[in-house]
Design a protein around this motif. Structure first.
Motif, PDB file in Angstrom:
ATOM      1  N   VAL A  19      28.554  37.238  36.263  1.00 17.10           N
ATOM      2  CA  VAL A  19      29.727  37.706  35.983  1.00 17.10           C
ATOM      3  C   VAL A  19      30.273  39.005  36.793  1.00 17.10           C
ATOM      4  O   VAL A  19      31.320  39.141  36.995  1.00 17.10           O
ATOM      5  CB  VAL A  19      29.745  38.113  34.700  1.00 17.10           C
ATOM      6  CG1 VAL A  19      30.861  38.542  33.799  1.00 17.10           C
ATOM      7  CG2 VAL A  19      29.315  36.444  33.729  1.00 17.10           C
ATOM      8  N   HIS A  20      29.407  40.010  36.730  1.00 16.74           N
ATOM      9  CA  HIS A  20      29.676  41.156  37.413  1.00 16.74           C
ATOM     10  C   HIS A  20      30.081  41.104  39.003  1.00 16.74           C
ATOM     11  O   HIS A  20      30.829  41.809  39.669  1.00 16.74           O
ATOM     12  CB  HIS A  20      28.445  42.267  37.242  1.00 16.74           C
ATOM     13  CG  HIS A  20      28.488  42.619  36.037  1.00 16.74           C
ATOM     14  ND1 HIS A  20      27.519  41.899  35.070  1.00 16.74           N
ATOM     15  CD2 HIS A  20      28.837  43.371  34.996  1.00 16.74           C
ATOM     16  CE1 HIS A  20      27.346  42.539  33.655  1.00 16.74           C
ATOM     17  NE2 HIS A  20      28.354  43.490  33.799  1.00 16.74           N
ATOM     18  N   GLY A  21      29.345  40.274  39.590  1.00 11.11           N
ATOM     19  CA  GLY A  21      29.409  40.010  41.150  1.00 11.11           C
ATOM     20  C   GLY A  21      30.966  39.496  41.024  1.00 11.11           C
ATOM     21  O   GLY A  21      31.674  39.521  42.171  1.00 11.11           O
ATOM     22  N   TYR A  22      31.259  38.386  40.265  1.00 11.90           N
ATOM     23  CA  TYR A  22      32.530  37.868  40.308  1.00 11.90           C
ATOM     24  C   TYR A  22      33.644  38.838  39.974  1.00 11.90           C
ATOM     25  O   TYR A  22      34.789  38.921  40.755  1.00 11.90           O
ATOM     26  CB  TYR A  22      32.587  36.645  39.188  1.00 11.90           C
ATOM     27  CG  TYR A  22      34.013  35.963  39.028  1.00 11.90           C
ATOM     28  CD1 TYR A  22      33.967  34.656  39.886  1.00 11.90           C
ATOM     29  CD2 TYR A  22      35.081  36.331  38.420  1.00 11.90           C
ATOM     30  CE1 TYR A  22      35.133  34.080  40.194  1.00 11.90           C
ATOM     31  CE2 TYR A  22      36.363  35.482  38.433  1.00 11.90           C
ATOM     32  CZ  TYR A  22      36.275  34.441  39.054  1.00 11.90           C
ATOM     33  OH  TYR A  22      37.419  33.513  39.336  1.00 11.90           O
ATOM     34  N   LEU A  23      33.543  39.593  39.183  1.00 14.70           N
ATOM     35  CA  LEU A  23      34.385  40.866  38.517  1.00 14.70           C
ATOM     36  C   LEU A  23      34.527  41.829  40.118  1.00 14.70           C
ATOM     37  O   LEU A  23      35.532  42.111  40.164  1.00 14.70           O
ATOM     38  CB  LEU A  23      34.120  41.554  37.436  1.00 14.70           C
ATOM     39  CG  LEU A  23      34.395  40.580  36.168  1.00 14.70           C
ATOM     40  CD1 LEU A  23      33.639  41.541  34.869  1.00 14.70           C
ATOM     41  CD2 LEU A  23      35.783  40.562  36.086  1.00 14.70           C
ATOM     42  N   ALA A  24      33.595  41.883  40.473  1.00 15.23           N
ATOM     43  CA  ALA A  24      33.353  42.925  41.903  1.00 15.23           C
ATOM     44  C   ALA A  24      34.309  42.092  43.016  1.00 15.23           C
ATOM     45  O   ALA A  24      35.252  42.837  43.705  1.00 15.23           O
ATOM     46  CB  ALA A  24      32.253  43.148  42.440  1.00 15.23           C
ATOM     47  N   ASN A  25      34.432  41.020  43.236  1.00 15.29           N
ATOM     48  CA  ASN A  25      34.889  40.366  44.187  1.00 15.29           C
ATOM     49  C   ASN A  25      36.562  40.114  43.721  1.00 15.29           C
ATOM     50  O   ASN A  25      37.334  40.178  44.620  1.00 15.29           O
ATOM     51  CB  ASN A  25      34.469  38.772  44.330  1.00 15.29           C
ATOM     52  CG  ASN A  25      33.344  38.871  45.178  1.00 15.29           C
ATOM     53  OD1 ASN A  25      32.895  39.866  45.799  1.00 15.29           O
ATOM     54  ND2 ASN A  25      32.246  37.892  44.932  1.00 15.29           N
ATOM     55  N   TYR A  26      36.634  40.200  42.435  1.00 16.47           N
ATOM     56  CA  TYR A  26      38.116  39.987  41.807  1.00 16.47           C
ATOM     57  C   TYR A  26      38.788  41.417  42.149  1.00 16.47           C
ATOM     58  O   TYR A  26      39.923  41.348  42.691  1.00 16.47           O
ATOM     59  CB  TYR A  26      38.111  39.868  40.515  1.00 16.47           C
ATOM     60  CG  TYR A  26      39.381  39.547  39.791  1.00 16.47           C
ATOM     61  CD1 TYR A  26      40.035  38.195  39.603  1.00 16.47           C
ATOM     62  CD2 TYR A  26      39.940  40.763  39.392  1.00 16.47           C
ATOM     63  CE1 TYR A  26      41.431  38.148  39.110  1.00 16.47           C
ATOM     64  CE2 TYR A  26      41.206  40.390  38.656  1.00 16.47           C
ATOM     65  CZ  TYR A  26      41.759  39.102  38.614  1.00 16.47           C
ATOM     66  OH  TYR A  26      43.123  39.328  38.012  1.00 16.47           O
ATOM     67  N   PHE A  27      38.207  42.534  41.848  1.00 18.64           N
ATOM     68  CA  PHE A  27      38.862  43.786  42.200  1.00 18.64           C
ATOM     69  C   PHE A  27      38.938  44.075  43.557  1.00 18.64           C
ATOM     70  O   PHE A  27      39.744  44.945  43.965  1.00 18.64           O
ATOM     71  CB  PHE A  27      38.455  44.632  41.272  1.00 18.64           C
ATOM     72  CG  PHE A  27      38.854  44.655  39.815  1.00 18.64           C
ATOM     73  CD1 PHE A  27      40.003  44.875  39.344  1.00 18.64           C
ATOM     74  CD2 PHE A  27      37.676  44.091  38.890  1.00 18.64           C
ATOM     75  CE1 PHE A  27      40.417  44.550  38.096  1.00 18.64           C
ATOM     76  CE2 PHE A  27      38.232  44.015  37.529  1.00 18.64           C
ATOM     77  CZ  PHE A  27      39.517  44.294  37.154  1.00 18.64           C
ATOM     78  N   THR A  28      38.126  43.712  44.284  1.00 19.62           N
ATOM     79  CA  THR A  28      37.904  43.974  45.909  1.00 19.62           C
ATOM     80  C   THR A  28      39.502  43.493  46.543  1.00 19.62           C
ATOM     81  O   THR A  28      39.976  44.111  47.549  1.00 19.62           O
ATOM     82  CB  THR A  28      36.923  43.301  46.651  1.00 19.62           C
ATOM     83  OG1 THR A  28      35.689  43.626  46.109  1.00 19.62           O
ATOM     84  CG2 THR A  28      36.861  43.544  47.923  1.00 19.62           C
ATOM     85  N   ASN A  29      40.151  42.649  45.870  1.00 15.32           N
ATOM     86  CA  ASN A  29      41.149  42.164  46.602  1.00 15.32           C
ATOM     87  C   ASN A  29      42.632  42.982  46.279  1.00 15.32           C
ATOM     88  O   ASN A  29      43.396  42.816  46.957  1.00 15.32           O
ATOM     89  CB  ASN A  29      41.693  40.693  45.948  1.00 15.32           C
ATOM     90  CG  ASN A  29      40.727  39.580  46.367  1.00 15.32           C
ATOM     91  OD1 ASN A  29      40.206  39.717  47.268  1.00 15.32           O
ATOM     92  ND2 ASN A  29      40.397  38.779  45.247  1.00 15.32           N
ATOM     93  N   PHE A  30      42.245  43.775  45.243  1.00 11.97           N
ATOM     94  CA  PHE A  30      43.229  44.944  44.874  1.00 11.97           C
ATOM     95  C   PHE A  30      42.961  46.136  45.664  1.00 11.97           C
ATOM     96  O   PHE A  30      43.819  47.119  45.333  1.00 11.97           O
ATOM     97  CB  PHE A  30      43.246  45.099  43.461  1.00 11.97           C
ATOM     98  CG  PHE A  30      43.641  43.742  42.826  1.00 11.97           C
ATOM     99  CD1 PHE A  30      45.172  43.563  42.511  1.00 11.97           C
ATOM    100  CD2 PHE A  30      43.025  42.960  42.125  1.00 11.97           C
ATOM    101  CE1 PHE A  30      45.435  42.418  42.142  1.00 11.97           C
ATOM    102  CE2 PHE A  30      42.985  41.674  41.529  1.00 11.97           C
ATOM    103  CZ  PHE A  30      44.482  41.385  41.393  1.00 11.97           C
ATOM    104  N   SER A  31      41.829  46.289  46.451  1.00  7.27           N
ATOM    105  CA  SER A  31      41.523  47.589  47.122  1.00  7.27           C
ATOM    106  C   SER A  31      42.511  47.846  48.016  1.00  7.27           C
ATOM    107  O   SER A  31      42.780  46.860  48.843  1.00  7.27           O
ATOM    108  CB  SER A  31      40.150  47.725  47.518  1.00  7.27           C
ATOM    109  OG  SER A  31      39.977  46.712  48.458  1.00  7.27           O
ATOM    110  N   ALA A  32      42.470  48.983  48.546  1.00  9.30           N
ATOM    111  CA  ALA A  32      43.476  49.581  49.803  1.00  9.30           C
ATOM    112  C   ALA A  32      42.677  48.912  50.987  1.00  9.30           C
ATOM    113  O   ALA A  32      41.543  48.901  51.274  1.00  9.30           O
ATOM    114  CB  ALA A  32      43.306  51.137  49.830  1.00  9.30           C
ATOM    115  N   PRO A  33      43.580  48.768  51.933  1.00 10.07           N
ATOM    116  CA  PRO A  33      43.007  48.079  53.491  1.00 10.07           C
ATOM    117  C   PRO A  33      42.073  48.915  53.997  1.00 10.07           C
ATOM    118  O   PRO A  33      42.351  50.272  53.905  1.00 10.07           O
ATOM    119  CB  PRO A  33      44.389  47.951  54.146  1.00 10.07           C
ATOM    120  CG  PRO A  33      45.468  47.800  53.080  1.00 10.07           C
ATOM    121  CD  PRO A  33      45.226  48.637  52.170  1.00 10.07           C
TER     122      PRO A  33
END
Length: 570
Positions: free
Chosen positions: A52-66
């Motif tokens: 679950v936490h790995g999935y959430l980490a990948n989810y929010f990575t898409n919103f991180s700054a380039p």
């Protein structure tokens, strides 16, 4: 109750806490944190992943700054020859943390003029190159590339090239001023000694002098070598590190990343360049008297897989070694392994290594001359004896440029399996390039190494060029050169290549080259690249995007019409 009324009844500590809560709520609202968390929770509940936490980490990575380049780090390393070289490491800010993204080193060696038998002087010169390169990477280049987008290869390479050109022009200006000062001093000395002593000559000596003058006039002097700027290998290393970082950020293999740079998008089909394998070396550093054949290169059968080519070539090398050990008619009895990873044989004549290969192919029933062919890297510019105006093709054996034309013509006629000659003459011997092309152009292709003369026009008769990824050559430079010169492209490594970097195979595939020359089948620095080529081929097969070689035969051979000069990288 109004906000003013509420705050009047709160203690100072409660009021500060209340203000922080409101500020936090506003911060989350502006950055849409609450909405995204809600979407993430809904998404993770819908998919119910095990991690679950790995999935959430990948989810929010898409919103991180380039990611942005944060710094460069240059360090001393040793190349495959045990010589000092440079490795550039690139760091980026990723998800608010600094991370080491990639490191890279490119092949480096000094220009032919600078190669010396004085080991100490050569080592000092190389150390100077490395020290300057490290100063560039850790100093001005580090500042100039800070906060740059590592996925914008063109812009980064533009910055690198502009920096290098500024340093190049500075150095050239210094050399020009020194040359002018030397000329002015020389002119003053000549004026003081303008009246030569009176000498008498008999008719015989006068005629001899006239003939000597005529010979000197007909012999083209050497062109001034390209300036190899101290520190230049830092440019190529940083450019490659940026390309590897861009590929890593985009989650794509380096060869697809480079293919997208060249074609504006990743092609739907890719092919594997045919690996040209160095079989033998009979050059200046090899045992024996023969100096002419720096490399005898195998051009494998079109359509073979890379592992098949390697297996077949290894069997061929074993058979050649067996023949040499039994001292057959080939006449080469002493064998070692040279720094190109090939057998260095002791020969006296150029026919001997070719006879050796033919005999080995006959024993193994390999189709040499029909489906397999040979290329000869003559490296003739390094054989010129300028005091005599002739090429020393073997110890004590000198040939004039015209005599060399006749020798090559006879050799190609006797050995039709040889379909390509690399650097059969100096660039300055333009008449001989054209004569040889006219004599054998229907059966053999002439190639020119332009490593140190990349901006000069090709010799007449040269149908292809050898290009080496060294020094200041950026990834964008390689893309440009291979785009400007359509046709078969050969790319290979020098003897002073990095020890474990396999990027050259990715570059060759990404640029869409038809040929790649990685050297002989010995040494980890070369086998790493061959293994990477095998790995890429397997990936393309699994993805169903590998183009069959039978459908796209490389246009190296003269009978295949070629619309322009081909560009060959080494």
């Amino acid at each position: 109750m109004s906000y003013q009324g509420l705050t009047n009844r709160l203690t100072k500590e409660e009021q500060d806490f209340y203000d922080i809560k409101n500020a936090a709520a506003e911060f989350y609202r502006v950055n849409k944190v609450t909405q995204e968390i809600e979407r993430a929770l809904n998404d993770v509940f819908f998919h119910r992943p095990e991690d679950v936490h790995g999935y959430l980490a990948n989810y929010f990575t898409n919103f991180s700054a380039p990611p942005r380049i944060s710094r460069l780090k240059g360090r001393e390393v040793y190349d495959a020859k045990g010589q000092l070289s440079i490795e550039a490491e690139l760091f980026c800010i990723v998800c608010s943390k600094e991370k080491s993204m990639s490191s890279a080193a490119v092949s480096s060696h000094l220009a032919p003029k600078e190669i010396s038998l004085d080991w100490k002087a050569t080592s000092q010169e190389r150390a100077k190159h490395v020290l300057t390169g490290l100063q560039w990477i850790n100093g001005p280049l580090n500042s100039m590339l800070k906060d740059q987008n590592p996925c914008d290869q063109l812009e980064v390479d533009h910055i690198l090239s502009n920096f290098f050109m500024a340093r190049y022009l500075e150095k050239k200006d210094i050399l020009d001023r020194e040359k002018q000062e030397n000329c002015s001093h020389s002119g003053s000395d000549e004026a003081l000694h303008s009246l030569p002593p009176v000498q008498t000559k008999d008719k015989k000596s006068t005629d001899k002098g006239k003939k000597s003058s005529a010979a000197e006039k007909s012999f083209p002097p050497a062109e001034p070598p390209e300036l190899v700027l101290c520190g230049s290998l830092a440019i190529g290393s940083v450019s490659l590190a940026v390309a590897k970082t861009g590929a890593k950020i985009q989650g794509t293999p380096l060869y697809k990343y480079i293919a997208a740079l060249k074609n504006r998008e990743v092609p739907t089909k890719l092919h594997i360049p045919v690996p040209l394998v160095t079989l033998l070396s009979c050059g200046k550093t090899s045992p024996g008297k023969l100096r002419l054949l720096e490399e005898v290169i195998l051009i494998p059968k079109v359509g073979q897989r890379v592992n098949q080519i390697i297996t077949m070539t290894l069997e061929l090398q074993k058979e050649m070694a067996r023949i040499m050990n039994t001292a057959t008619k080939a006449g080469a009895t002493q064998v070692t392994v040279c720094d190109r990873g090939a057998l260095a044989v002791s020969c006296e004549k150029p026919e001997q290594p070719l006879d050796l290969i033919i005999e080995a192919c006959t024993v193994l029933e390999l189709p040499l001359g029909t489906e397999m062919h040979l290329a000869l890297n003559c490296a003739a510019p390094d054989l010129m004896d300028y005091s005599k105006g002739k090429y020393e093709i073997a110890t004590g054996v000198l040939k004039s440029p015209d005599e060399l034309v006749d020798m090559f013509q006879t050799l190609i006629s006797k050995y039709p399996a040889v379909v390509a000659l690399i650097d059969p003459f100096r660039r300055e011997d333009t008449d001989q390039w054209e004569k040889l092309r006219n004599a054998i152009g229907g059966s053999c292709t002439l190639l020119s190494d332009i490593t140190y003369k990349s901006q000069a026009p090709p010799p007449p008769g040269a149908r292809g060029h050898v290009i080496k990824h060294i020094h200041e050559t950026t990834i964008s430079d390689l893309v440009r050169m291979t785009s400007e010169h359509q046709g078969a492209v050969l790319m290979g490594a020098t003897g002073s290549e990095p020890c474990s970097d396999d990027s050259l195979s990715d570059i060759a595939v990404g640029l869409g080259l038809d040929y790649v020359k990685l050297g002989g089948l010995s040494g980890s620095e070369r086998m790493t690249k061959y293994n990477r080529l095998i790995s890429i081929e397997e990936e393309l097969v699994q993805q169903g995007i590998l183009v069959s070689k039978e459908k796209h035969p490389p246009p190296l051979f003269p009978e295949k019409k070629n619309t322009g000069a081909a560009c060959y990288c080494v």
